[in-house]
Design an enzyme around this catalytic site. Structure first.
Site, PDB file in Angstrom:
ATOM      1  N   GLY A 130       0.772  -1.335  -0.174  1.00 42.90           N
ATOM      2  CA  GLY A 130       0.094   0.221  -0.048  1.00 42.90           C
ATOM      3  C   GLY A 130       0.807   1.306   0.158  1.00 42.90           C
ATOM      4  O   GLY A 130       1.650   1.371   1.063  1.00 42.90           O
ATOM      5  N   GLY A 156       0.554   6.336   5.022  1.00 41.34           N
ATOM      6  CA  GLY A 156       1.294   5.787   5.794  1.00 41.34           C
ATOM      7  C   GLY A 156       2.446   4.750   5.049  1.00 41.34           C
ATOM      8  O   GLY A 156       3.633   4.802   5.477  1.00 41.34           O
ATOM      9  N   GLU A 176     -17.862  17.836   2.732  1.00 38.54           N
ATOM     10  CA  GLU A 176     -17.143  18.489   1.686  1.00 38.54           C
ATOM     11  C   GLU A 176     -17.589  18.415   0.283  1.00 38.54           C
ATOM     12  O   GLU A 176     -17.521  19.306  -0.420  1.00 38.54           O
ATOM     13  CB  GLU A 176     -15.632  18.148   1.815  1.00 38.54           C
ATOM     14  N   ASP A 180      -5.247   3.400   8.027  1.00 39.97           N
ATOM     15  CA  ASP A 180      -6.682   3.211   8.310  1.00 39.97           C
ATOM     16  C   ASP A 180      -7.047   1.587   8.757  1.00 39.97           C
ATOM     17  O   ASP A 180      -8.318   1.406   9.145  1.00 39.97           O
ATOM     18  CB  ASP A 180      -7.528   3.733   7.064  1.00 39.97           C
ATOM     19  N   ALA A 188      -4.762  11.386   7.243  1.00 37.36           N
ATOM     20  CA  ALA A 188      -3.435  11.166   6.558  1.00 37.36           C
ATOM     21  C   ALA A 188      -2.077  11.562   7.497  1.00 37.36           C
ATOM     22  O   ALA A 188      -1.484  10.797   7.457  1.00 37.36           O
ATOM     23  CB  ALA A 188      -3.027  12.189   5.463  1.00 37.36           C
TER      24      ALA A 188
END
Lengths: 451, 451
Positions: free
Chosen positions: A15, A19, A174, A303, A319
């Site tokens: 990933g 992170g 948002e 996450d 983040a």
């Protein structure tokens, strides 16, 4: 060709989100380590700005960077592959088409949408986690206005111009604010027969208030700011049904053709193969070193990790938290190799913000100071530009934002890449097409008679 | 709602390419006319720069503009719809889901790829006409390098790093040059195990020379320039087979996983419904007023019209020609309404260029002067920036080009929007992965052992 066995400690990172990328960067200078970053996409995505791609303010390339160009360290290689499972006993990561053995594994696979017990909602209510999602939402919204312009039946026209966003977290807030802004500022001049300013944008939240991660006063302020932007905010609204023609909230039916999902996320399913206890959102309850209980060579961050702060609250899925975890894992790996003492992970809450329309935000700074309005937005914008990876993206985002500020809406991103969507209404619905009443300031040209 | 019948002359324009848009703009000020522009896409596309999207130099939004924001005249409306056929007796354009009646019709639907008698080639050899095509080619090329990086078999690795472009017209030449440049300048630093500079780019042309529309000396020069960019140019190469694993040219088999098509175009099929004679490329042989023989209220312009110049040569299928036709039709429509005499269409050849890699081009100016090298490129770049519609796009294109010039390749457009392509090779092909020999200047990190 044969090759010598590499003696360096092999860290495999799954990933390349905030992170994973941070862990890889921090390990890029370690001489005794080599790093392989595995991702199913070739780009790192700046997810916090995805809603601006969905609302046609930014380009997909503005908020993404090829992983290979971000990770240039010589000890680091990147592999485009989909991770399938982890076998911690054999110390291999199983990917589509093969296996990669590791000395240390960092699982940083993030979260995906969760539709709770309604997987069928995914089709009609796309979420916002990938570039594909954002482009899909952008095209659905733009196509809805095209359909409304073509539609002769005023009831159906109203349905096309009704947009429902489910979930009052940061994504929903948002998206709702930016969408409402778009209908009132970027789009009106484009259409002749509909007045896009009459579009309805509804934000549905099941809990009693939006942005539940913030103090109540900020939730109240966010609601007021959204309402000033003509978003209809409904709290305590439990959605019980979604289909192609509407949303059901308790007894009420809201007819709409465009539903967006910002309500639930669940951790990536990769960690299920670890065979350790997960929390309700599917996250691994990690040790203070962010490792999986029983496997101190498998780290879980971002996450997909459930970590508690010192005050007992969970570390939020944002983040900066993932980045801090990434850096901490890099430190731990190096400390272990040098047999130095290990430190527990500690989250430093620098703050978080949710943007409400153009130039407004709410948020918390250092978990202490509430911020609202323009000031909050200025801090938000500064932080986001600074964090955006790569000089080019930063310049491009600033250019696009600047343009949006001075001209009311990023005109040229309003791109439906594909051909006419199949869901367009038929044209032959009456001898002549009605004109939707436009606001007085907007001249309406005569529509084409359609036979 | 009822409405009064509009007494203005209704011009329906099908297709918002260069020709259709120019016609609509020129009619935007006519008081006695109303205009409806029908297109199946919501954006006008600057096709001459598509190859730069395909080679990751420009964003899709850089070369497209929403039709609605280009056509702002009050007498003009835009409809997103796919045209199906024309019924010239009833004076209606049939679209998906309905009909639109016209007083004058302008068919400006352009051309699509033609695979001659091999429609099955479309799947394996995508062409370059739409944004979807360009993004598809970009993703195929980038995925091929990712696959090569993963591949352990040197033969298959070579196949992944072989790119075949069929057709030595401007599209093929521009694509080949830009692709070769990309493999040698933008990509090398990204990969650890392959040396992208060893990629092969082949340009196959069935005729004896490339760019047959130009004088022989320019074709020669283009070939030499391409070869300097390491493109293997093969003329007189008739392709007899294409499949997922290679291209067959006569007796020879070229193993490759990535084939691109720039060989043939055919006029849009809409004109077939007009029931008039078409030329071999499916174009309508129009009258001097650019109308369909027998229907002087149906105009056909751009790539779908076959028009002869005064010197007997056909008017080329390029943007300036389509734009001139669009303006001419607008004049004719207005002259007819005022019962003024009509002028025949006359093509003014201002020139045309084909770009060969970064900073080089060949072309003709005013059908008189040959231009080559940097000078030709400067003229080409100036003309293209000036023509690009909309201030924003122009600025963005200049920014991206500037960046590309100073940094060797538009890094951040290297975006594979989707997940790992299904055509990725398996990983488990040996106890250890071989290292493709890299050029000496490029350090190669150790690959991951794969079990």
């Amino acid at each position: 060709m044969e090759q010598a066995r590499d003696s360096r400690h092999h860290v495999v990172i799954v990933g390349a989100g905030f992170g994973g990328l941070e862990a890889a960067k921090a390990l890029g200078k370690a001489p005794d380590v080599r790093v392989t970053v595995v991702d199913r996409y070739n780009h790192h995505l700046f997810q916090p700005l995805l809603y601006q791609v969905a609302t046609a303010v930014l380009n997909p390339a503005d908020i993404s960077a090829p992983i290979r160009s971000v990770l240039k360290a010589r000890n680091t290689q990147v592999m485009l592959a989909e991770a399938k499972s982890v076998d911690p006993r054999r110390k291999v990561l199983v990917v589509e088409g093969g296996e990669i053995s590791y000395d240390s594994l960092v699982v940083a696979t993030g979260a995906a949408h969760s539709y709770f017990k309604h997987p069928e909602w995914a089709q009609v209510a796309p979420g916002l986690k990938t570039l594909e999602d954002a482009v899909r939402i952008r095209e659905r919204v733009l196509t809805a206005f095209e359909a409304a312009e073509r539609e002769s039946d005023p009831v159906r026209q109203r349905e096309w111009m009704t947009f429902v966003i489910i979930g009052g977290g940061p994504t929903g807030v948002e998206l709702a604010g930016a969408l409402s802004y778009m209908t009132r500022h970027s789009l009106p001049k484009d259409f002749r027969r509909i007045d896009t300013r009459q579009a309805r944008v509804l934000l549905l939240e099941g809990l009693p208030r939006v942005l539940t991660a913030y103090p109540e006063a900020l939730s109240e302020r966010a609601k007021r700011d959204l309402e000033e932007l003509h978003v209809e905010v409904r709290t305590g609204a439990l959605v019980t049904g979604i289909d192609a023609e509407g949303v059901t909230v308790g007894e009420e039916r809201i007819p709409t053709r465009t539903v967006m999902w910002g309500a639930g996320v669940a951790a990536s399913p990769l960690v299920r193969s670890l065979d350790v206890p997960l929390d309700r959102a599917g996250r691994v309850m990690v040790t203070p070193q962010l490792t999986v209980p029983g496997h101190n060579d498998v780290y879980v961050i971002g996450d997909v990790a459930a970590v508690a702060q010192e005050n007992g609250k969970p570390v939020p899925g944002i983040a900066p938290a993932a980045m801090q975890m990434g850096r901490h894992v890099a430190k731990t790996v190096r400390a272990r190799l040098r047999q130095k003492p290990l430190q527990p992970f500690r989250y430093h809450d620098k703050g978080s913000f949710a943007v409400i329309g153009r130039g407004y935000a709410v948020g918390m700074l250092f978990d202490k100071w509430r911020m609202t309005g323009r000031a909050a937005w200025m801090v938000w914008a500064g932080v986001h530009i600074a964090y955006l990876i790569g000089f080019r993206n930063r310049l491009s985002v600033m250019l696009n934002w600047g343009y949006t500020f001075f001209t009311q809406g990023g005109r040229d991103m309003r791109l439906i890449t594909g051909k006419v969507a199949p869901r367009m209404p038929a044209l032959d619905q009456g001898p002549s097409l009605p004109v939707v009443t436009a606001a007085p300031a907007l001249p309406v040209a005569q529509p084409a008679p359609v036979h």
